[in-house]
Scaffold this motif. Sequence first.
Motif, PDB file in Angstrom:
ATOM      1  N   ALA A   9       0.839  -1.197   0.000  1.00  0.00           N
ATOM      2  CA  ALA A   9       0.000   0.000   0.000  1.00  0.00           C
ATOM      3  C   ALA A   9       0.872   1.245   0.000  1.00  0.00           C
ATOM      4  CB  ALA A   9      -0.904  -0.011   1.223  1.00  0.00           C
ATOM      5  N   GLY A  10       0.339   2.330  -0.534  1.00  0.00           N
ATOM      6  CA  GLY A  10       1.045   3.602  -0.520  1.00  0.00           C
ATOM      7  C   GLY A  10       0.901   4.346  -1.827  1.00  0.00           C
ATOM      8  N   ARG A  11       1.364   5.595  -1.821  1.00  0.00           N
ATOM      9  CA  ARG A  11       1.318   6.420  -3.037  1.00  0.00           C
ATOM     10  C   ARG A  11       2.295   5.899  -4.053  1.00  0.00           C
ATOM     11  NH1 ARG A  11       2.317  12.202  -0.842  1.00  0.00           N
ATOM     12  NH2 ARG A  11       3.590  12.091  -2.682  1.00  0.00           N
ATOM     13  N   ARG A  12       1.941   6.082  -5.327  1.00  0.00           N
ATOM     14  CA  ARG A  12       2.783   5.573  -6.407  1.00  0.00           C
ATOM     15  C   ARG A  12       3.029   6.660  -7.446  1.00  0.00           C
ATOM     16  NH1 ARG A  12       3.744   0.298  -6.198  1.00  0.00           N
ATOM     17  NH2 ARG A  12       2.568  -0.859  -4.646  1.00  0.00           N
ATOM     18  N   HIS A  13       4.151   6.539  -8.128  1.00  0.00           N
ATOM     19  CA  HIS A  13       4.467   7.378  -9.277  1.00  0.00           C
ATOM     20  C   HIS A  13       3.565   6.974 -10.437  1.00  0.00           C
ATOM     21  CE1 HIS A  13       8.039   9.286  -7.601  1.00  0.00           C
ATOM     22  NE2 HIS A  13       8.437   8.100  -7.154  1.00  0.00           N
ATOM     23  N   PRO A  14       3.466   7.806 -11.490  1.00  0.00           N
ATOM     24  CA  PRO A  14       2.640   7.425 -12.643  1.00  0.00           C
ATOM     25  C   PRO A  14       3.080   6.098 -13.291  1.00  0.00           C
ATOM     26  CG  PRO A  14       3.173   9.739 -12.767  1.00  0.00           C
ATOM     27  CD  PRO A  14       3.936   9.176 -11.604  1.00  0.00           C
ATOM     28  N   CYS A  15       4.346   5.740 -13.152  1.00  0.00           N
ATOM     29  CA  CYS A  15       4.821   4.491 -13.738  1.00  0.00           C
ATOM     30  C   CYS A  15       4.452   3.274 -12.894  1.00  0.00           C
ATOM     31  CB  CYS A  15       6.329   4.540 -13.948  1.00  0.00           C
ATOM     32  SG  CYS A  15       7.263   4.591 -12.403  1.00  0.00           S
ATOM     33  N   GLY A  16       3.937   3.498 -11.679  1.00  0.00           N
ATOM     34  CA  GLY A  16       3.541   2.413 -10.813  1.00  0.00           C
ATOM     35  C   GLY A  16       4.515   2.128  -9.687  1.00  0.00           C
ATOM     36  N   LYS A  17       5.690   2.762  -9.733  1.00  0.00           N
ATOM     37  CA  LYS A  17       6.687   2.542  -8.695  1.00  0.00           C
ATOM     38  C   LYS A  17       6.241   3.223  -7.402  1.00  0.00           C
ATOM     39  CE  LYS A  17      11.618   3.029  -7.915  1.00  0.00           C
ATOM     40  NZ  LYS A  17      12.875   3.552  -8.447  1.00  0.00           N
ATOM     41  N   LEU A  18       6.495   2.583  -6.271  1.00  0.00           N
ATOM     42  CA  LEU A  18       6.115   3.094  -4.970  1.00  0.00           C
ATOM     43  C   LEU A  18       6.935   4.343  -4.631  1.00  0.00           C
ATOM     44  CD1 LEU A  18       4.183   2.199  -2.705  1.00  0.00           C
ATOM     45  CD2 LEU A  18       6.084   1.023  -1.651  1.00  0.00           C
ATOM     46  N   VAL A  19       6.262   5.393  -4.149  1.00  0.00           N
ATOM     47  CA  VAL A  19       6.943   6.627  -3.755  1.00  0.00           C
ATOM     48  C   VAL A  19       7.571   6.397  -2.397  1.00  0.00           C
ATOM     49  CG1 VAL A  19       6.631   9.056  -3.152  1.00  0.00           C
ATOM     50  CG2 VAL A  19       5.361   8.074  -5.043  1.00  0.00           C
ATOM     51  N   ALA A  24       9.330  12.624  -1.537  1.00  0.00           N
ATOM     52  CA  ALA A  24       8.420  13.441  -2.325  1.00  0.00           C
ATOM     53  C   ALA A  24       7.601  14.379  -1.439  1.00  0.00           C
ATOM     54  CB  ALA A  24       7.508  12.546  -3.147  1.00  0.00           C
ATOM     55  N   GLU A  25       8.248  14.993  -0.464  1.00  0.00           N
ATOM     56  CA  GLU A  25       7.539  15.941   0.378  1.00  0.00           C
ATOM     57  C   GLU A  25       7.180  17.168  -0.449  1.00  0.00           C
ATOM     58  OE1 GLU A  25       8.634  15.907   5.000  1.00  0.00           O
ATOM     59  OE2 GLU A  25      10.220  16.616   3.687  1.00  0.00           O
ATOM     60  N   THR A  26       5.980  17.591  -0.326  1.00  0.00           N
ATOM     61  CA  THR A  26       5.558  18.789  -1.035  1.00  0.00           C
ATOM     62  C   THR A  26       5.950  20.013  -0.214  1.00  0.00           C
ATOM     63  OG1 THR A  26       3.392  18.835   0.028  1.00  0.00           O
ATOM     64  CG2 THR A  26       3.581  17.560  -2.028  1.00  0.00           C
ATOM     65  N   LEU A  27       5.869  21.150  -0.843  1.00  0.00           N
ATOM     66  CA  LEU A  27       6.191  22.398  -0.143  1.00  0.00           C
ATOM     67  C   LEU A  27       5.241  22.618   1.028  1.00  0.00           C
ATOM     68  CD1 LEU A  27       7.904  24.935  -0.040  1.00  0.00           C
ATOM     69  CD2 LEU A  27       6.311  25.999  -1.624  1.00  0.00           C
ATOM     70  N   ARG A  28       3.997  22.241   0.855  1.00  0.00           N
ATOM     71  CA  ARG A  28       3.016  22.396   1.933  1.00  0.00           C
ATOM     72  C   ARG A  28       3.398  21.531   3.137  1.00  0.00           C
ATOM     73  NH1 ARG A  28      -2.724  22.211  -0.027  1.00  0.00           N
ATOM     74  NH2 ARG A  28      -2.354  24.414  -0.170  1.00  0.00           N
ATOM     75  N   GLU A  29       3.859  20.297   2.901  1.00  0.00           N
ATOM     76  CA  GLU A  29       4.248  19.412   3.995  1.00  0.00           C
ATOM     77  C   GLU A  29       5.480  19.943   4.720  1.00  0.00           C
ATOM     78  OE1 GLU A  29       4.745  15.841   1.795  1.00  0.00           O
ATOM     79  OE2 GLU A  29       2.680  15.195   2.058  1.00  0.00           O
TER      80      GLU A  29
END
Length: 194
Positions: A9-19, A24-29
């Motif tokens: 489980a978890g967020r993935r890149h568009p290619c399907g690879k696990l982030v 990949a911290e965003t500026l908001r985070e």
Amino acid sequence: MVRGRKRKAGRRHPCGKLVRPGKAETLREVTATVLEARQRQYGVSARQAKDERLGSAIGRLAFAGKITPEQLAAAELYGDLMARNRAVMGLPPLHPHSAGGLLLDEGIFGRSVTEYDPDYVAKIRKRATATILMLRTADSDAVAATGRRPSVLVHAVVCYEADASAWGDADVRNLGHGLEALVSLFGIRASCKI
């Protein structure tokens, strides 16, 4: 029946690879992390934590009301001038941004030596000398007979980010005296906005 291993489980890149977490911290985070840390460390509200003055030692003094906005502006000009003076003298910065920057500054990895215009060097050195002399004058006519010299206090807070929140009244008065000398030297008016 499904074959193979269960998908993680978890967020993935568009290619399907696990982030990877933290990559990949965003500026908001990142901003939220900084604001939470300021709230914890300085005991301020969420709204007050957004104040940019909390990002430096001299700014925290201005936030606490121990120095005026004019004195803060003079301190920032002094810090910029001292950093430029170190650069034209060929000295490394006091606070490198990273370990790699430190290695570059010390010449371990291909350091690029900047050649400054001689007129610029003379101008910066002249301004730095005038500033140092003004602070030494403030040393000699300091109001508080006790405490450290204004020049030492100004340099410690502005250039070395010394925490002045626990300083005594005499040191805070001497710091204010040194900053007032810089305000008059730099010609900062009371109407300046920071």
